[in-house]
Each structure stands twice: as structure tokens, then as C-alpha cells.
Write a protein that holds these residues in place. Sequence first.
Motif, PDB file in Angstrom:
ATOM      1  N   LEU A 282       0.807  73.040   9.150  1.00  0.00           N
ATOM      2  CA  LEU A 282       2.134  71.825   9.262  1.00  0.00           C
ATOM      3  C   LEU A 282       3.153  71.885   8.076  1.00  0.00           C
ATOM      4  O   LEU A 282       4.059  71.588   8.089  1.00  0.00           O
ATOM      5  CB  LEU A 282       1.444  70.307   8.681  1.00  0.00           C
ATOM      6  N   ALA A 283       2.640  73.049   6.930  1.00  0.00           N
ATOM      7  CA  ALA A 283       3.777  73.417   6.022  1.00  0.00           C
ATOM      8  C   ALA A 283       4.709  74.373   6.709  1.00  0.00           C
ATOM      9  O   ALA A 283       5.895  74.286   5.844  1.00  0.00           O
ATOM     10  CB  ALA A 283       2.892  73.968   5.112  1.00  0.00           C
ATOM     11  N   ASP A 284       4.612  75.013   7.749  1.00  0.00           N
ATOM     12  CA  ASP A 284       5.546  75.949   8.335  1.00  0.00           C
ATOM     13  C   ASP A 284       6.815  75.090   8.712  1.00  0.00           C
ATOM     14  O   ASP A 284       6.666  74.344   9.612  1.00  0.00           O
ATOM     15  CB  ASP A 284       5.005  76.599   9.394  1.00  0.00           C
ATOM     16  N   SER A 285       7.892  75.445   8.351  1.00  0.00           N
ATOM     17  CA  SER A 285       9.205  74.771   8.763  1.00  0.00           C
ATOM     18  C   SER A 285       9.571  75.236  10.221  1.00  0.00           C
ATOM     19  O   SER A 285      10.103  74.267  10.878  1.00  0.00           O
ATOM     20  CB  SER A 285      10.478  75.284   8.053  1.00  0.00           C
ATOM     21  N   VAL A 286       9.074  76.157  10.648  1.00  0.00           N
ATOM     22  CA  VAL A 286       9.189  76.754  12.199  1.00  0.00           C
ATOM     23  C   VAL A 286       7.732  77.138  12.448  1.00  0.00           C
ATOM     24  O   VAL A 286       7.230  77.955  11.912  1.00  0.00           O
ATOM     25  CB  VAL A 286      10.128  77.935  12.209  1.00  0.00           C
ATOM     26  N   ARG A 287       7.393  76.389  13.590  1.00  0.00           N
ATOM     27  CA  ARG A 287       5.809  76.708  13.895  1.00  0.00           C
ATOM     28  C   ARG A 287       5.841  77.253  15.534  1.00  0.00           C
ATOM     29  O   ARG A 287       6.687  76.690  16.191  1.00  0.00           O
ATOM     30  CB  ARG A 287       5.190  75.415  13.789  1.00  0.00           C
ATOM     31  N   TYR A 288       4.852  78.128  15.638  1.00  0.00           N
ATOM     32  CA  TYR A 288       4.481  78.494  16.999  1.00  0.00           C
ATOM     33  C   TYR A 288       3.078  78.302  17.352  1.00  0.00           C
ATOM     34  O   TYR A 288       2.626  78.675  18.298  1.00  0.00           O
ATOM     35  CB  TYR A 288       5.026  80.099  16.989  1.00  0.00           C
ATOM     36  N   ALA A 289       2.705  77.183  16.491  1.00  0.00           N
ATOM     37  CA  ALA A 289       1.299  76.781  16.993  1.00  0.00           C
ATOM     38  C   ALA A 289       1.145  75.203  16.590  1.00  0.00           C
ATOM     39  O   ALA A 289       1.929  74.766  15.488  1.00  0.00           O
ATOM     40  CB  ALA A 289       0.162  77.520  16.226  1.00  0.00           C
ATOM     41  N   ALA A 290       0.221  74.522  17.280  1.00  0.00           N
ATOM     42  CA  ALA A 290      -0.080  73.073  16.893  1.00  0.00           C
ATOM     43  C   ALA A 290      -1.474  72.779  16.761  1.00  0.00           C
ATOM     44  O   ALA A 290      -2.414  73.883  16.725  1.00  0.00           O
ATOM     45  CB  ALA A 290       0.313  72.303  18.006  1.00  0.00           C
TER      46      ALA A 290
ATOM     47  N   HIS B 186       3.980  66.439  18.763  1.00  0.00           N
ATOM     48  CA  HIS B 186       4.075  68.051  18.537  1.00  0.00           C
ATOM     49  C   HIS B 186       3.435  68.765  17.687  1.00  0.00           C
ATOM     50  O   HIS B 186       3.159  69.979  17.705  1.00  0.00           O
ATOM     51  CB  HIS B 186       5.636  68.215  18.393  1.00  0.00           C
ATOM     52  N   ALA B 187       2.953  67.979  16.732  1.00  0.00           N
ATOM     53  CA  ALA B 187       1.850  68.608  15.704  1.00  0.00           C
ATOM     54  C   ALA B 187       0.619  68.691  16.300  1.00  0.00           C
ATOM     55  O   ALA B 187      -0.467  69.600  15.755  1.00  0.00           O
ATOM     56  CB  ALA B 187       2.017  67.741  14.329  1.00  0.00           C
ATOM     57  N   MET B 188       0.197  67.511  17.067  1.00  0.00           N
ATOM     58  CA  MET B 188      -1.173  67.466  17.481  1.00  0.00           C
ATOM     59  C   MET B 188      -1.277  67.052  18.775  1.00  0.00           C
ATOM     60  O   MET B 188      -1.195  65.656  19.212  1.00  0.00           O
ATOM     61  CB  MET B 188      -2.165  66.361  16.615  1.00  0.00           C
ATOM     62  N   PRO B 189      -0.862  68.053  19.890  1.00  0.00           N
ATOM     63  CA  PRO B 189      -0.755  67.567  21.116  1.00  0.00           C
ATOM     64  C   PRO B 189      -1.889  67.430  22.133  1.00  0.00           C
ATOM     65  O   PRO B 189      -1.842  66.915  23.097  1.00  0.00           O
ATOM     66  CB  PRO B 189       0.167  68.654  21.713  1.00  0.00           C
TER      67      PRO B 189
END
Length: 267
Positions: free
Chosen positions: A150-158, A173-176
Motif C-alpha cells: 500500500l505504500a507504493d505510489s504506483v502499484r502493480y499488485a493488490a 483496487h487495493a483489495m480486489p
Amino acid sequence: MSIVAAVLAVLALVRPLPNAHAHNDYLHARPLLDALDHGFCSVEADIFRVGDELLVAHERATLKPERTLRRLYLDPLRQRVRANGGRVYPNGPSLLLLIDIKEAGEEVYALLRPMLREYREMLTEISEGKVREGAVTVVISGDCPRAAILADSVRYAAIDGRLTDLDSPLPAHAMPLISDSWFGKFRWLGIGSMPEEERARLRAFVERAHAAGRRVRFWATPHSEALWTELLAAGVDLLNADDLGRLKRFLDARPARRTKTDGGGTD
């Protein structure tokens, strides 16, 4: 006909199955490829860190240096997406790649984060709360380092949630996804009729998850068509299977069903 055209012609014959999840996919003779040949739209890979590599296996005792996450999953997926006009299946949904970190979540994600960035052309990207859906959506399970992700400003994983996260304030989008074990939550094993109290509880779980925009999956489910039928009727999005052919035959015999993977709710 060119090789690329021949490959696309074969892929076009595969019916995507948005509800099909290949549990412990790496145990099949052809990891990933067997699942794709059956039309599965969700696959699961367990990983361990060994030095600077991420190796795929269920237990450390079975690790092999050639069975890397790159070789078994990321590289063949990127190759297929490039050859297929930007999707895993022609006009199909985003494929869910569930990566189960078996141990040392923080250390593993420190290696996984830059690795996923190398494959960003095909991955779903979340930047400042805005989602760009890719051909492949990565969700992290197991020893999941939630704070680091969650700390990543740009994420390629959830994040893969649990039933205890049904009321989580995290955005979809964080926990789909909400995944949990069938055992411990339900006693019915797919024999006879499902107890009405358990049916109602199952549907209540799914309704709460869907209200927050999350999909639902249960692991440790018996391979029972009666149970799969109840799960679908309740709106469960992903059916766990080790026997790919059996689940494919079950789903092929049913009408196509829209899910959150193709932009619709569950029917």
C-alpha cells in the motif's frame, strides 16, 4: 499462415472461463499453459525467495532452480499477451495471477516489486488511486506485506483479503479479492442438500464483498459439482480446482455468466 496467425487462431477456439481458478497451478504438468488451454482466467503460484530468485513451489523441499516465477509465469504471459494483441484471451477478461508468498513476505516483495515493474506493459497498474486495467492483474496472498504494498505510489499488485476484511475501508483496487478456507466456515461438503443456514451465511458473505467491489474465492473446497453449483448460485466469483478438466466440463455445461472480471456484476 504465419506462426503468430496460427497461434491466434488456436487461442480463439478457447472459451475463457471467468469463474475458473487453477489452485496450486504449478503442480500441473505444464504450469500456466494447461490452465490457459482449459480457458482458466485465474491461476495461483506459490513462491519462495532463494538468493535473488523467486522460485515456485508449495514447500521448500521441492524447490528447483529452473522453476522461477519469471520462467513459469511472467515470461510466457508476456509473450502470449504480445502475440495476442494485448490480452491473454481474445476479447477476454484480465487474467488474475494470484501470487502466494509462503514466507518472509517483506523480503520477497522487495524482489517482486521491481520484477513486476519490468512487466508493467501487461499488468494492471494503480497510480494515485486510478486503475489502468492490464491483461494480467496480480494479487498477493499468503504472507502478504500489506503495508509495503500500500505504500507504493504506483502499484502493480493488490492484496488478497480474508473474510475478516469484509468491512475493510480499503478501496477495491487495493483489495480486489476476498479468499478464505471453506473448512472452519462451513460444514457442508457437497453431499445431499446444503443446510439453509449455511446457504444464507454464504450469500451474506458474498453480498458484503460485492457491495465493496471485491470478488470472492474459497480454497479447500471439495471437488463437488453440487458445491460448485451452490457457490455460483450464491455469486462466488472464482471456483477453486485442482482437476482442471472436471471444472471446465462443469462450467462448459452451464450458460456463460458475467462476473466482475468482464465489467459486470454476478448474475
